[in-house]
Design an enzyme around this catalytic site. Sequence first.
Site, PDB file in Angstrom:
ATOM      1  N   GLU A 163       0.828  -1.207   0.000  1.00  0.00           N
ATOM      2  CA  GLU A 163       0.000   0.000   0.000  1.00  0.00           C
ATOM      3  C   GLU A 163       0.862   1.257   0.000  1.00  0.00           C
ATOM      4  O   GLU A 163       0.509   2.259  -0.616  1.00  0.00           O
ATOM      5  CB  GLU A 163      -0.959  -0.009   1.194  1.00  0.00           C
ATOM      6  N   ALA A 207     -10.424  -0.462   3.332  1.00  0.00           N
ATOM      7  CA  ALA A 207      -9.913   0.722   4.034  1.00  0.00           C
ATOM      8  C   ALA A 207      -9.001   0.327   5.189  1.00  0.00           C
ATOM      9  O   ALA A 207      -8.079   1.062   5.539  1.00  0.00           O
ATOM     10  CB  ALA A 207     -11.070   1.565   4.541  1.00  0.00           C
ATOM     11  N   ASP A 208      -9.236  -0.853   5.754  1.00  0.00           N
ATOM     12  CA  ASP A 208      -8.406  -1.341   6.857  1.00  0.00           C
ATOM     13  C   ASP A 208      -6.943  -1.508   6.429  1.00  0.00           C
ATOM     14  O   ASP A 208      -6.073  -1.648   7.277  1.00  0.00           O
ATOM     15  CB  ASP A 208      -8.910  -2.691   7.338  1.00  0.00           C
ATOM     16  N   ILE A 212      -5.235   0.585   4.451  1.00  0.00           N
ATOM     17  CA  ILE A 212      -4.664   1.843   3.989  1.00  0.00           C
ATOM     18  C   ILE A 212      -3.503   2.246   4.913  1.00  0.00           C
ATOM     19  O   ILE A 212      -2.632   3.008   4.524  1.00  0.00           O
ATOM     20  CB  ILE A 212      -5.775   2.917   3.936  1.00  0.00           C
ATOM     21  N   HIS A 237     -11.727  -6.059   8.140  1.00  0.00           N
ATOM     22  CA  HIS A 237     -12.455  -5.771   6.901  1.00  0.00           C
ATOM     23  C   HIS A 237     -13.695  -4.936   7.175  1.00  0.00           C
ATOM     24  O   HIS A 237     -14.675  -5.013   6.448  1.00  0.00           O
ATOM     25  CB  HIS A 237     -12.894  -7.050   6.190  1.00  0.00           C
TER      26      HIS A 237
HETATM   27  C1  LIG Z   1      -2.137  -4.902   4.188  1.00  0.00           C
HETATM   28  C2  LIG Z   1      -3.081  -5.748   3.405  1.00  0.00           C
HETATM   29  N1  LIG Z   1      -3.319  -5.447   2.111  1.00  0.00           N
HETATM   30  C3  LIG Z   1      -4.206  -6.181   1.385  1.00  0.00           C
HETATM   31  C4  LIG Z   1      -4.853  -7.237   1.951  1.00  0.00           C
HETATM   32  C5  LIG Z   1      -5.875  -8.037   1.127  1.00  0.00           C
HETATM   33  N2  LIG Z   1      -5.373  -9.387   0.857  1.00  0.00           N
HETATM   34  C6  LIG Z   1      -5.684 -10.424   1.657  1.00  0.00           C
HETATM   35  S1  LIG Z   1      -4.931 -11.823   1.202  1.00  0.00           S
HETATM   36  C7  LIG Z   1      -4.175 -11.088  -0.122  1.00  0.00           C
HETATM   37  C8  LIG Z   1      -3.265 -11.883  -1.005  1.00  0.00           C
HETATM   38  C9  LIG Z   1      -2.073 -12.406  -0.277  1.00  0.00           C
HETATM   39  O1  LIG Z   1      -1.303 -13.224  -1.105  1.00  0.00           O
HETATM   40  P1  LIG Z   1      -0.036 -14.001  -0.602  1.00  0.00           P
HETATM   41  O2  LIG Z   1       0.764 -13.149   0.316  1.00  0.00           O
HETATM   42  O3  LIG Z   1       0.670 -14.535  -1.779  1.00  0.00           O
HETATM   43  O4  LIG Z   1      -0.607 -15.187   0.295  1.00  0.00           O
HETATM   44  P2  LIG Z   1      -1.591 -16.376  -0.122  1.00  0.00           P
HETATM   45  O5  LIG Z   1      -2.987 -15.878   0.089  1.00  0.00           O
HETATM   46  O6  LIG Z   1      -1.314 -16.735  -1.526  1.00  0.00           O
HETATM   47  O7  LIG Z   1      -1.326 -17.506   0.819  1.00  0.00           O
HETATM   48  C10 LIG Z   1      -4.542  -9.740  -0.186  1.00  0.00           C
HETATM   49  C11 LIG Z   1      -4.097  -8.797  -1.209  1.00  0.00           C
HETATM   50  C12 LIG Z   1      -4.573  -7.515   3.309  1.00  0.00           C
HETATM   51  N3  LIG Z   1      -5.165  -8.546   3.948  1.00  0.00           N
HETATM   52  N4  LIG Z   1      -3.688  -6.773   4.007  1.00  0.00           N
END
Ligand SMILES: Cc1ncc(C[n+]2csc(CCOP(=O)(O)OP(=O)(O)O)c2C)c(N)n1
Lengths: 434, 354
Positions: free
Chosen positions: B77, B101-102, B104, B146
Amino acid sequence: MAKATDRAAGDKGSNRPKLALHVPEPRYRPGDTVDFSHLGITEPGAQPRPDETAEARETYPLCDDLIRVLGDDDKAHGPWDPRLDADTLRRMLREMALVRAFDNRMYRAQRQGKTSFYMKCTGEEATSVCATHALAGDDMIFPSYRQQGCLIARGYELTEMVNQIYSNKGDKLKGRQLPIMYCSKRLSFFSISGNLATQLPQATGFAMASASKGDSRIAATWVGEGSTAEGDFHSALTFATVYNAPVIFNVINNQWAISSFSGFAGAERATFAARAIGYGMAGLRVDGNDPLAVYAAERWAADRARSNGGPTLIEHFTYRAEGHSTSDDPSQYRSAEERGEWTLGDPVMRLKDHLIALGEWSEEQQEAQDAELDDMVKAAMKEGEKNGILGHGLHHPFATMFEDVFEELPWHLEEQSEQAIREREIKFPEGLKK
Amino acid sequence: MSEAMEAQDAAAGEGGETKHMNMIEAINSALDCMLAKDDDVILLGEDIGYFGGVFRCTAGLQEKYGKTRVFDTPISECGIIGVAVGMGAYGLRPVPEIQFADYIYPGLDQLISEAARLRYRSAGEFIAPMTVRSPFGGGIFGGQTHSQSPEAIFTHVAGLKTVIPATPYDAKGLLISCIEDNDPVIFFEPKRIYNGPFDGYYDRPAKNWKGREDAQVPEGYYSIPLGKARTVTEGDQLTILAYGTMVHVAEAVCREKGVEAEILDLRTLVPLDIEAIEASVERTGRCLIVHEATRTSGFGAELSALVTERCFYHLEAPVERVTGFDTPYPHSLEWAYFPGPVRIGEAIDKILQD
Ligand SMILES: Cc1ncc(C[n+]2csc(CCOP(=O)(O)OP(=O)(O)O)c2C)c(N)n1
C-alpha cells in the site's frame, strides 16, 4: 478539464528512444493449455548441503536452485535427506491428511452458512506441518492465515478450532476474530492479523528479545510470496540481519496472491529466496511439496538460529491448489489445468508413496486413516456446533464486547456497554430467545 | 480535453441516457467514463486488472483500456500510494484502489506526509491529483480487518479531501469530480450498500437498488460538486447529519417512527457543506449526528463542535451523536456493535423530548 500539471521537462521532439512500461502477465489464463517445463525443476538429491554454521554466502547457490529429497521413485535422495524414522513420517502424514480433512469439512460448513469465511491450504500442508516438526515445541510461531497445519502439528484440539471458526460461545477469542484467525499462547502460536506481513517484524522482535535475554527459544514466521512486497517484510529482514536475530522467515510461494501471480511480487526477476542475499542472510529455496525437504530446510534453519548463526529466509516453492478463500473463484483468472499439471505433485500423496516404498504403509491403511480422520473432524464439528454457529445467538454475552480493549474498563466503554445491553432489551422485550 | 470531446459532452447533456445501476456498476461507469475522457487517468491496485477487483468495481476496464492504464500492483500500500504521488508529479491522474480501508495504514506515510502536503511544501509547483478509492464500513461479517471506518483519520490531515457517496447516482457523479480534482482525495465506498440500500435491520431480507430513483444513473459524463450536501428528506423536527450506509439507516428509522427529520447526506466531509448544516439546524433547532466509526474523536465530534459553535443560540436540545462503539470491530457481535435502528431511535427520542 485542465491538465493536472505541465509535463516536467517534456523534450518531446527529441529522438531519444521511447520508454515503455512493463506490466507482468502470467503465462496462463482461463482456457489456456498449461506447460510447466519452464520451471526447470532440478533433480532430487542434487543440491549440496552446507553446514548449519556456514557463512550466509555459501547458501546463495541454493537460493536459485530447489532443495529436493523425494524422487520420482518415491525414495529419499542426497545430503538433505533428514533420515527421519518411520513413526515420525507416519505422524507427519497423518497430520497433513488431518489438515486436509479439516479444510474440506470447514469449507463445506462455510458454504452451509455456519460461518462467514474460510481459507484452505490444500497442497501447502507440508509447509506448515513438516516445518513445525523441525521446531522445538516452545519456539514461537508467527503465522499468516494459511498455517492451520502448525496448530494441528502441535496437537491443538480440533473443537477449539471449530469454536473459533463458528465464533460461538466456546470460542476462546470471544467471537472477535475472523474465522481461521486462531491464537494459542499455550502452543506458542501468535495471534493472526488480517493485515498482511505485520507478523514479520514482530517475529524478529520476539527473536531479538529471546536473544537479548539469553533464552533458547527461536521464532519462525510465515508469509505469502505476494505479501513480501509489503514494507514490513523489508523492515523485518533488515532488523533480523543487523541484530543476527534467531528467526526463520518462511515465504510460501504458492504462485498466486488472490488473482495476482507471483510476478507482481517480483518473481520474474529473482526468486524469493534470493531476497536473502541482499541482506546478507542465509537463504534456501525448497520444494514445498516435498515433506522431507521442507522438514530438512526448516531444521537446518532452526539449528542455525539456535546456535547463534542468525536468521534464514526459506522460500517454499509450492502451489495454491484451491481458491484464495471462500470469497474467490480461481477459474476467473487462471487456467483450470494448472492444478492438475503442477509438476511437484501433492505433498500428502508424495509422503504416502514414500512410506509405501519404504514398506511402512499401505493404500489400505491410508484409506482407513482418511475415513478415521474425517470422522474425527465430523465429531469435532458436532461438538463445536453445540456451542453455536455464527449468527445464531449462541455467542459470548454482549458485555464481553467491551472487555480487553484495555486492561480496565474506562467510563466511556462502561457507558457504551450499558447502551448495548439496553438496545437488546428494547429489541427483545421478553428477553433474549437464545 | 479536446474540443470534439467537449462538444460531445454538451450534446449528451446531463450525462445522456440513464440506466439502472448498483453502486459497483456506477463506480465502474465513472471510471470507464474518465478513462475514455482523459488519457492521463490510470487505475492501479491489488487485483484490479485482469480480475477487476475483489468487489468487481474495475471489471472489464483493463480489457478496454489496456494494461498500462489499468493494472495490478504488488501488495504494497505504501508503494501504491507513493507511486501515485510520483505519477501525479509527472502529470497523470492516478486512481489507486486500496482493497479494504483497513489496509490503507501501511500507505499512511505516503498519504499523510507526502501526498497531502506536496502542494503546500512546493508552493504549488507539484501537486498530487490522486483519488484513493477504498471500500469501508461494516455489516458484512468482515471481522476487525475488513470492517473499519477510518474516515476521521483523514479529515484530520490538512490537504486531503474525504468523499463518501451513499447512492449509485452520487457514487458516479462524485467520483468523477474527485478524479478531476487537482488535490488528493480519499473516496470511501460504503461496501454494505454496494448491492442495495441497508435499513439497519440485519434480520430482514436484503434489498437491492432496483426501482430506486437514486439508482438511475446517466451513462455518460456528469459530475456532482464536492462540498455540497444532499437533502435526503425534508422535515422540521430535527436535523440528522449522516453519510454512507448510515444515511439509509437514519432514513428508515425516521420513516418507521413517523419522525419528520431533515436528513442531510453530507457526501463530502472535507470540504464540508457548512452552509447546508447551519441552515438546517437553525430551522429545526435540533441535531443528531450518525456515523459507523468509533465514537471518540470521530468525525461526529467535529460536526458536534461546529454545530455548537455556529448554531448554539438556535439549539433547543443538546447535539447528540450515534456511533459505533470504541472497541475494535467484533466478528460475532457485529450487529450489537453496528449503530442500528434502536440506537438511533433512542437518540431521536432523547432529542425530541427536551
Ligand atoms: C495490508 C493488506 N493489504 C491487502 C490485503 C488483502 N489481501 C488479503 S490476502 C491477499 C493476497 C495475499 O497473497 P499471498 O501473500 O501470496 O498469500 P496467499 O494468500 O497466496 O497464501 C490480499 C491482497 C490484506 N489482507 N492486508
